[in-house]
Every structure is written in C-alpha cells, then in structure tokens.
Design an enzyme around this catalytic site. Sequence first.
Site, PDB file in Angstrom:
ATOM      1  N   LYS A 141       0.886  -1.102  -0.085  1.00 17.51           N
ATOM      2  CA  LYS A 141       0.097  -0.034  -0.032  1.00 17.51           C
ATOM      3  C   LYS A 141       0.748   1.345   0.202  1.00 17.51           C
ATOM      4  O   LYS A 141       0.692   2.053  -0.782  1.00 17.51           O
ATOM      5  CB  LYS A 141      -0.954   0.067   1.254  1.00 17.51           C
ATOM      6  CG  LYS A 141      -2.001  -1.153   1.164  1.00 17.51           C
ATOM      7  CD  LYS A 141      -2.688  -1.036   2.398  1.00 17.51           C
ATOM      8  CE  LYS A 141      -2.103  -1.379   3.669  1.00 17.51           C
ATOM      9  NZ  LYS A 141      -1.638  -2.523   3.989  1.00 17.51           N
ATOM     10  N   ARG A 158     -10.516   0.655   8.925  1.00 16.41           N
ATOM     11  CA  ARG A 158     -10.174  -0.802   9.125  1.00 16.41           C
ATOM     12  C   ARG A 158     -11.515  -1.522   9.639  1.00 16.41           C
ATOM     13  O   ARG A 158     -11.473  -2.862   9.830  1.00 16.41           O
ATOM     14  CB  ARG A 158      -9.175  -0.900  10.249  1.00 16.41           C
ATOM     15  CG  ARG A 158      -7.713  -0.639   9.563  1.00 16.41           C
ATOM     16  CD  ARG A 158      -6.500  -0.874  10.526  1.00 16.41           C
ATOM     17  NE  ARG A 158      -5.281  -0.381   9.940  1.00 16.41           N
ATOM     18  CZ  ARG A 158      -4.072  -1.227   9.783  1.00 16.41           C
ATOM     19  NH1 ARG A 158      -4.262  -2.518  10.346  1.00 16.41           N
ATOM     20  NH2 ARG A 158      -3.250  -0.687   9.248  1.00 16.41           N
ATOM     21  N   ARG A 209      11.306  -6.397   4.893  1.00 17.10           N
ATOM     22  CA  ARG A 209      11.187  -5.240   5.147  1.00 17.10           C
ATOM     23  C   ARG A 209      11.651  -5.111   6.695  1.00 17.10           C
ATOM     24  O   ARG A 209      12.435  -3.991   6.944  1.00 17.10           O
ATOM     25  CB  ARG A 209       9.959  -4.636   5.089  1.00 17.10           C
ATOM     26  CG  ARG A 209       9.639  -3.126   5.420  1.00 17.10           C
ATOM     27  CD  ARG A 209       8.083  -2.576   5.033  1.00 17.10           C
ATOM     28  NE  ARG A 209       7.324  -2.924   5.978  1.00 17.10           N
ATOM     29  CZ  ARG A 209       6.108  -2.799   6.072  1.00 17.10           C
ATOM     30  NH1 ARG A 209       5.666  -2.100   4.760  1.00 17.10           N
ATOM     31  NH2 ARG A 209       5.072  -3.049   7.064  1.00 17.10           N
ATOM     32  N   ARG A 232      11.592  -1.324  11.669  1.00 17.66           N
ATOM     33  CA  ARG A 232      10.226  -1.477  12.643  1.00 17.66           C
ATOM     34  C   ARG A 232      10.187  -2.745  13.115  1.00 17.66           C
ATOM     35  O   ARG A 232      10.302  -4.121  12.549  1.00 17.66           O
ATOM     36  CB  ARG A 232       9.248  -1.431  11.380  1.00 17.66           C
ATOM     37  CG  ARG A 232       9.094  -0.081  10.823  1.00 17.66           C
ATOM     38  CD  ARG A 232       7.973  -0.024   9.661  1.00 17.66           C
ATOM     39  NE  ARG A 232       6.601  -0.633  10.347  1.00 17.66           N
ATOM     40  CZ  ARG A 232       5.634  -0.676   9.378  1.00 17.66           C
ATOM     41  NH1 ARG A 232       5.545  -0.079   8.350  1.00 17.66           N
ATOM     42  NH2 ARG A 232       4.441  -1.063  10.013  1.00 17.66           N
ATOM     43  N   ARG A 266      -0.763  -9.881  12.893  1.00 18.72           N
ATOM     44  CA  ARG A 266      -1.429  -8.781  12.356  1.00 18.72           C
ATOM     45  C   ARG A 266      -2.285  -9.184  11.233  1.00 18.72           C
ATOM     46  O   ARG A 266      -3.339  -8.487  10.804  1.00 18.72           O
ATOM     47  CB  ARG A 266      -0.115  -7.829  11.796  1.00 18.72           C
ATOM     48  CG  ARG A 266       0.461  -6.949  12.940  1.00 18.72           C
ATOM     49  CD  ARG A 266       1.853  -6.353  12.643  1.00 18.72           C
ATOM     50  NE  ARG A 266       1.634  -5.553  11.558  1.00 18.72           N
ATOM     51  CZ  ARG A 266       2.609  -5.276  10.620  1.00 18.72           C
ATOM     52  NH1 ARG A 266       3.879  -5.923  10.860  1.00 18.72           N
ATOM     53  NH2 ARG A 266       2.569  -4.498   9.603  1.00 18.72           N
TER      54      ARG A 266
END
Length: 190
Positions: free
Chosen positions: A14, A89, A128, A134, A146
């Site tokens: 996204k 969401r 990532r 992160r 998640r």
Amino acid sequence: MTNIVLFGPPGAGKGTQAEFLKEKYNLVHISTGDVFRYNIKNGTDLGKQAKVFIDEGKLVPDEITIGMLEAEVDKNKEAEGFIFDGFPRTEAQADALENFLNKKQTKVDAMLALEVDDEVLVQRLLERGKTSGRVDDANEEVIRKRIKVYYNETAILKSYYQKKDKYYGVDGVGSIQEITTRLSEVIDKL
C-alpha cells in the site's frame, strides 16, 4: 476531488503504491501507520496511547485513529483528493470517514484492495523488517497475528464497499509498475 481507500493486508504494498499514485493523480497520501509513527516518535499523548496497541499487533482504537486522521485532512485543505492508507479498518471507521468527508462536501470514490497471498506477505514483511527498523516487521509471530487481525476485523470492509459499488480488488503480485498500472486502470475509470 478524488478520495481513495487503499486497502490490503500488512505487506501488500500500500505505501509503495500510494507514493506512485499520489504523484500521478496529485493526491495527498495519508498513511495511518506513518501518522502513528510520527506521533509515537514525537511522544504525543495520542502517540503514546497508540504505541501500546501497535506493539501488541492490535488495532488502535477508533477515537485515537480518527482524531489523528482528521488533523491530517485539515492540514491539507487545498488538496485535490486523498489516498487513505490503513484507514478505515472497521465498519465504524468507514462510517466515521464517510461522515467526516460529507462535512467537507466530498466522499470516498473507491476502495482499491491489493490482494496478495499470506506467505508472500510474511516474506515481504520479514525482508522489510531487516532494513526498516520496524519492530513489528521483525517478528514472524507478530506479523502472522497482524495478518490474522486484518482478516478477522477488517475484511468486513470488502462487503461494506461492495454494497456501495466502490470495491475494486487488484492483484498485488508482480512488479511495482505492473501493480501501479492495474491500480491506475481502475482510477482512470472513476
């Protein structure tokens, strides 16, 4: 004004796609993840509250999320439109967004959903996590939680936007350019 909800599970691309689309269509990209990270990094009250939920792989409560989002929209009064990335969401958030945009005399034009296989998502996020710093991308257990939260709590939005004839599923696998082209084909028809 063109307002798009960019949708998909964590790791679907996204943020990457939003960068291309905002340039191409002159839209403002509002990523709730980026907004949360900014507020957390700067130690704001909302950021401290959001951090507790994010660290556990849970959704941040609506009142925190909506407050941050409204502030971002208000900062960009002259925008030609918005890409909402990571919001809404839940159906309650979708209703809140609709009500908020109605007050601004605009609406959501489309939900563009990037569709990607779960195992591809896990590998993308682990990769990532190696470079982004992160913590939520460095732990496979948190990643899978998640993704599960996404399906359990947010997939209902697919039917929400389908009922409004605003849902468009887009294949999120391939080169960045291929995916951008698929998304653009939908936007150009709006």
